[in-house]
Design a protein around this motif. Structure first.
Motif, short mmCIF file in Angstrom:
data_model
loop_
_atom_site.label_atom_id
_atom_site.label_comp_id
_atom_site.label_asym_id
_atom_site.label_seq_id
_atom_site.Cartn_x
_atom_site.Cartn_y
_atom_site.Cartn_z
N CYS A 153 0.85 -1.18 0.00
CA CYS A 153 0.00 0.00 0.00
C CYS A 153 0.89 1.24 0.00
O CYS A 153 1.59 1.52 0.99
N SER A 208 1.60 4.72 0.69
CA SER A 208 0.90 5.57 1.66
C SER A 208 1.70 6.81 2.05
O SER A 208 1.64 7.27 3.18
N THR A 254 -1.13 4.10 10.40
CA THR A 254 -1.54 3.07 9.45
C THR A 254 -2.04 1.82 10.15
O THR A 254 -1.66 1.52 11.28
N TRP A 299 -4.01 -2.35 9.04
CA TRP A 299 -4.58 -3.28 8.08
C TRP A 299 -5.85 -3.92 8.66
O TRP A 299 -5.89 -4.25 9.85
N LEU A 315 4.51 -7.17 9.05
CA LEU A 315 4.28 -5.80 8.60
C LEU A 315 5.61 -5.12 8.35
O LEU A 315 6.58 -5.33 9.09
N GLN A 375 7.05 -1.13 7.10
CA GLN A 375 6.63 0.23 6.80
C GLN A 375 7.82 1.16 6.63
O GLN A 375 8.80 1.11 7.37
N PHE A 430 3.42 0.85 3.01
CA PHE A 430 2.98 0.05 4.15
C PHE A 430 2.62 -1.32 3.60
O PHE A 430 1.70 -1.45 2.80
N GLN A 431 3.37 -2.36 4.01
CA GLN A 431 3.22 -3.68 3.40
C GLN A 431 2.76 -4.73 4.42
O GLN A 431 3.12 -4.67 5.59
N TYR A 455 -8.55 -7.20 1.99
CA TYR A 455 -7.68 -6.55 2.98
C TYR A 455 -7.73 -5.04 2.72
O TYR A 455 -7.63 -4.59 1.57
N CYS A 474 -6.14 -1.29 3.59
CA CYS A 474 -5.05 -0.46 4.13
C CYS A 474 -5.67 0.88 4.52
O CYS A 474 -6.32 1.53 3.69
N LYS A 504 -8.62 5.04 2.76
CA LYS A 504 -8.68 3.58 2.66
C LYS A 504 -8.39 3.10 1.24
O LYS A 504 -8.68 3.80 0.28
#
Length: 257
Positions: A142, A144, A152, A154, A170, A172, A177-178, A192, A194, A204
């Protein structure tokens, strides 16, 4: 009789002293927006920033230079001596962290720098639909980026995502942001989301993950063996029918004669 002690005075001392006295006496300095020291300028994306550079305590006309990062800014002739103004319009995300520097043309040590601190909201992006084979790893990314960085999180199917140990991770940075899933299972199917909370607002982006059945894997050795067997069978069949083939060819030849 008392002896007099004599000390040799270096010639450089009077010269340095004179230079120091001249600098103190003139007090030549620059100011940008009435600030004589480097400073940050906080602004928002889409706004306008005006910077005014002024020479103070000058007894003669002084040429001024402006730089954006390492690049020199082109100034009009009437905007170079003793006072120089530049305008950044509109301010963009790309201007964040950029240094604008006003400098005396004849003395590069006399300068004032302004670092732009550009605030901008997140613009979420990323691949929305992902298909992955069961048992393989997958990462939802994501994008971001914002300034300042937002909070952030999920979610999965509109519920707070419970991180399964050793399977969900996670990651970041200031820009992404993964969520990484190790050895995806059928239970990982779903939507999912974000989310980024910035300045009391929430942004979002949905990511739809589909975990597909494992594809049947045939051992390479077995495939090769099967090809060899088929090839040999065909060859043996041709050899076994050789006499029959020759007889048929001979009869056809005799008939033609």
């Amino acid at each position: 009789m008392a002896q007099r002690s004599s000390h040799t005075v270096p010639r450089e001392v009077p010269v340095l002293a004179v230079c120091f006295l001249v600098c103190v006496a003139t007090g030549l300095e620059l100011s940008v927006n009435n600030q004589a020291a480097d400073f940050p300028e906080t602004t928002c994306s889409g706004s306008t920033v005006s910077l005014s550079c002024l020479v103070r305590n000058s007894s003669q006309p002084e040429e001024l230079l402006w730089y954006r990062g390492d690049g020199k800014v082109d100034l009009k002739d009437g905007n170079k001596v003793n006072v120089s103004n530049i305008c950044i319009e509109p301010v963009t995300e790309a201007d964040n962290g950029v240094t604008f520097k006003c400098q005396l043309a004849r003395d590069k040590s006399v300068q004032v720098s302004v670092i732009l601190d550009v605030h901008f909201p997140p613009q979420l992006s990323g691949e929305e639909s992902l298909q992955i084979e069961e048992g393989k790893d997958v990462t939802l990314s994501c994008n971001s980026k914002s300034n300042p960085q937002g909070q952030t999180a999920w979610y999965k199917n509109n519920n707070t995502l419970t991180l399964q140990q050793n399977r969900y991770q996670l990651y970041q940075t200031s820009e992404v942001f993964q969520l990484s899933i190790t050895k995806a299972q059928k239970s990982d199917n779903g939507t999912y989301t974000c989310t980024v909370t910035y300045s009391s607002r929430e942004w979002k982006r949905d990511f739809h993950l589909t975990v597909e059945d494992k594809k049947p894997v045939f051992p390479k050795e077995a495939v090769i063996a099967a090809v060899v067997v088929v090839t040999l069978t065909v060859l043996f069949g041709i050899v076994a029918q050789r006499d029959k083939i020759f007889k048929c060819c001979k009869r056809s030849s005799e008939t033609a004669l």
